[in-house]
Design a protein around this motif. Structure first.
Motif, PDB file in Angstrom:
ATOM      1  N   GLY A   1       0.793  -1.215   0.000  1.00  0.00           N
ATOM      2  CA  GLY A   1       0.000   0.000   0.000  1.00  0.00           C
ATOM      3  C   GLY A   1       0.827   1.267   0.000  1.00  0.00           C
ATOM      4  O   GLY A   1       0.382   2.304  -0.494  1.00  0.00           O
ATOM      5  N   ALA A   2       2.057   1.197   0.542  1.00  0.00           N
ATOM      6  CA  ALA A   2       2.930   2.368   0.513  1.00  0.00           C
ATOM      7  C   ALA A   2       3.331   2.699  -0.917  1.00  0.00           C
ATOM      8  O   ALA A   2       3.340   3.864  -1.320  1.00  0.00           O
ATOM      9  CB  ALA A   2       4.170   2.114   1.371  1.00  0.00           C
ATOM     10  N   SER A   3       3.660   1.662  -1.692  1.00  0.00           N
ATOM     11  CA  SER A   3       3.996   1.888  -3.098  1.00  0.00           C
ATOM     12  C   SER A   3       2.797   2.417  -3.860  1.00  0.00           C
ATOM     13  O   SER A   3       2.918   3.320  -4.702  1.00  0.00           O
ATOM     14  CB  SER A   3       4.487   0.585  -3.747  1.00  0.00           C
ATOM     15  OG  SER A   3       5.752   0.210  -3.251  1.00  0.00           O
ATOM     16  N   VAL A   4       1.609   1.857  -3.570  1.00  0.00           N
ATOM     17  CA  VAL A   4       0.400   2.318  -4.251  1.00  0.00           C
ATOM     18  C   VAL A   4       0.137   3.782  -3.915  1.00  0.00           C
ATOM     19  O   VAL A   4      -0.176   4.598  -4.796  1.00  0.00           O
ATOM     20  CB  VAL A   4      -0.813   1.444  -3.879  1.00  0.00           C
ATOM     21  CG1 VAL A   4      -2.069   1.944  -4.592  1.00  0.00           C
ATOM     22  CG2 VAL A   4      -0.564  -0.019  -4.237  1.00  0.00           C
ATOM     23  N   ALA A   5       0.271   4.142  -2.640  1.00  0.00           N
ATOM     24  CA  ALA A   5       0.033   5.527  -2.226  1.00  0.00           C
ATOM     25  C   ALA A   5       0.987   6.484  -2.937  1.00  0.00           C
ATOM     26  O   ALA A   5       0.581   7.557  -3.403  1.00  0.00           O
ATOM     27  CB  ALA A   5       0.194   5.638  -0.712  1.00  0.00           C
ATOM     28  N   HIS A   6       2.246   6.109  -3.031  1.00  0.00           N
ATOM     29  CA  HIS A   6       3.235   6.947  -3.719  1.00  0.00           C
ATOM     30  C   HIS A   6       2.893   7.101  -5.192  1.00  0.00           C
ATOM     31  O   HIS A   6       2.933   8.210  -5.749  1.00  0.00           O
ATOM     32  CB  HIS A   6       4.629   6.329  -3.549  1.00  0.00           C
ATOM     33  CG  HIS A   6       5.676   6.938  -4.420  1.00  0.00           C
ATOM     34  ND1 HIS A   6       6.475   6.190  -5.255  1.00  0.00           N
ATOM     35  CD2 HIS A   6       6.043   8.225  -4.619  1.00  0.00           C
ATOM     36  CE1 HIS A   6       7.294   6.989  -5.907  1.00  0.00           C
ATOM     37  NE2 HIS A   6       7.062   8.222  -5.550  1.00  0.00           N
TER      38      HIS A   6
ATOM     39  N   VAL B   1      -0.064   6.754  -6.666  1.00  0.00           N
ATOM     40  CA  VAL B   1      -1.286   7.549  -6.820  1.00  0.00           C
ATOM     41  C   VAL B   1      -0.975   9.030  -6.607  1.00  0.00           C
ATOM     42  O   VAL B   1      -1.436   9.899  -7.362  1.00  0.00           O
ATOM     43  CB  VAL B   1      -2.375   7.071  -5.845  1.00  0.00           C
ATOM     44  CG1 VAL B   1      -3.582   8.017  -5.877  1.00  0.00           C
ATOM     45  CG2 VAL B   1      -2.824   5.652  -6.198  1.00  0.00           C
ATOM     46  N   ALA B   2      -0.177   9.333  -5.588  1.00  0.00           N
ATOM     47  CA  ALA B   2       0.192  10.722  -5.323  1.00  0.00           C
ATOM     48  C   ALA B   2       0.901  11.347  -6.514  1.00  0.00           C
ATOM     49  O   ALA B   2       0.616  12.491  -6.903  1.00  0.00           O
ATOM     50  CB  ALA B   2       1.074  10.795  -4.080  1.00  0.00           C
ATOM     51  N   ALA B   3       1.825  10.602  -7.109  1.00  0.00           N
ATOM     52  CA  ALA B   3       2.565  11.126  -8.261  1.00  0.00           C
ATOM     53  C   ALA B   3       1.648  11.333  -9.462  1.00  0.00           C
ATOM     54  O   ALA B   3       1.787  12.318 -10.195  1.00  0.00           O
ATOM     55  CB  ALA B   3       3.699  10.170  -8.619  1.00  0.00           C
ATOM     56  N   ARG B   4       0.701  10.426  -9.658  1.00  0.00           N
ATOM     57  CA  ARG B   4      -0.226  10.581 -10.782  1.00  0.00           C
ATOM     58  C   ARG B   4      -1.126  11.801 -10.590  1.00  0.00           C
ATOM     59  O   ARG B   4      -1.390  12.551 -11.536  1.00  0.00           O
ATOM     60  CB  ARG B   4      -1.070   9.311 -10.947  1.00  0.00           C
ATOM     61  CG  ARG B   4      -0.327   8.187 -11.672  1.00  0.00           C
ATOM     62  CD  ARG B   4      -1.035   6.844 -11.511  1.00  0.00           C
ATOM     63  NE  ARG B   4      -0.439   5.833 -12.388  1.00  0.00           N
ATOM     64  CZ  ARG B   4       0.741   5.252 -12.159  1.00  0.00           C
ATOM     65  NH1 ARG B   4       1.434   5.587 -11.077  1.00  0.00           N
ATOM     66  NH2 ARG B   4       1.226   4.341 -12.989  1.00  0.00           N
ATOM     67  N   LEU B   5      -1.616  11.996  -9.382  1.00  0.00           N
ATOM     68  CA  LEU B   5      -2.462  13.158  -9.115  1.00  0.00           C
ATOM     69  C   LEU B   5      -1.686  14.449  -9.341  1.00  0.00           C
ATOM     70  O   LEU B   5      -2.198  15.405  -9.935  1.00  0.00           O
ATOM     71  CB  LEU B   5      -2.996  13.099  -7.689  1.00  0.00           C
ATOM     72  CG  LEU B   5      -4.031  12.008  -7.405  1.00  0.00           C
ATOM     73  CD1 LEU B   5      -4.295  11.899  -5.910  1.00  0.00           C
ATOM     74  CD2 LEU B   5      -5.334  12.274  -8.156  1.00  0.00           C
TER      75      LEU B   5
END
Length: 236
Positions: free
Chosen positions: A81-86, A88-92
């Motif tokens: 989930g940490a990788s997913v959060a990172h 998603v943050a970069a895409r936003l």
């Protein structure tokens, strides 16, 4: 009901579910909403096929979360989930959609420290043994054949996603503060692997260890949420 001052959005580990964070609201600031994403293939989305690439998963989640980014938001992700959060943050941020104000990342090596493990290709017994070694909540239930048949497919899909991601492209550094948490006895990422997230932010970085292994979070969830809450003061 008044709109929340901000949102803490949580991203589960491989094979995990939104339910993992069900108690977090009791330790979070009263004027902050705590929510967790539900990956395809589990809980309310159990009829949907699991996703096996980070691009698909992070892209879908960015689409879903973008409309709410006008409210101050922070992300917390544990393990995968940490990788997913990172991501998603970069895409936003790349879309100009605002993105989270802070990233809280747990029990996960920085992207450039990830290595393919082949865990997703283990036999069923091997995969169950791996999950048990990490000590995840409910791991002992996988010994029941009926429960195993229900929960093992999303676990395997997530580990295949993790392996593909380790060998593939990664998101760039983010422009928000990053805090990394880790278990001192984690058999997975080393403390140095976790602290390497410092190079993935152009803002401030901090790391905090806790006693325990990969799922130190189960024992220390109140302390982790309270630590996050204290760091949200700058956003209040």
């Amino acid at each position: 009901m008044a709109a929340p001052l901000g949102r803490l959005i949580c991203f589960p580990h491989a094979g995990g579910s939104a339910n993992f964070f069900r108690a977090w609201h009791q330790w979070a600031p009263a004027d902050w909403e705590v929510a967790a994403v539900c990956y395809p293939g589990r809980e309310a989305r159990s009829a949907q096929p699991c996703l096996t690439t980070m691009a698909d998963l992070a892209g879908q989640l960015a689409d879903a979360l973008a409309p709410g980014m006008d409210t101050p938001t922070v992300f917390f992700g544990h393990s995968m989930g940490a990788s997913v959060a990172h991501e998603v943050a970069a895409r936003l941020a790349g879309r100009g959609a605002g993105g989270p104000a802070q990233l809280f990342l747990s029990a996960r090596a920085a992207p450039h420290r990830l290595r393919r493990t082949g865990t997703g290709d283990l036999t069923d017994d091997g995969l169950v043994a791996h999950v048990a070694k990490l000590g995840g909540p409910g791991a002992e239930l996988l010994r029941d054949p009926d429960i195993r048949d229900l929960f093992l497919p999303p676990i395997r899909a997530d580990y295949r996603l993790v392996d593909a991601y380790a060998a593939g492209p990664k998101a760039p550094a983010v422009e928000v503060p990053v805090v990394a948490y880790y278990g001192e006895d984690d058999p997975g990422p080393s403390p140095d692997d976790v602290r390497a997230w410092a190079s993935l932010t152009t803002a401030s970085f901090d790391a905090r260890p806790f006693s325990g292994g990969h799922f130190y979070l189960v024992r220390h969830e109140a302390a982790v949420v309270q630590d996050i809450s204290g760091r949200l003061a700058a956003l209040r």
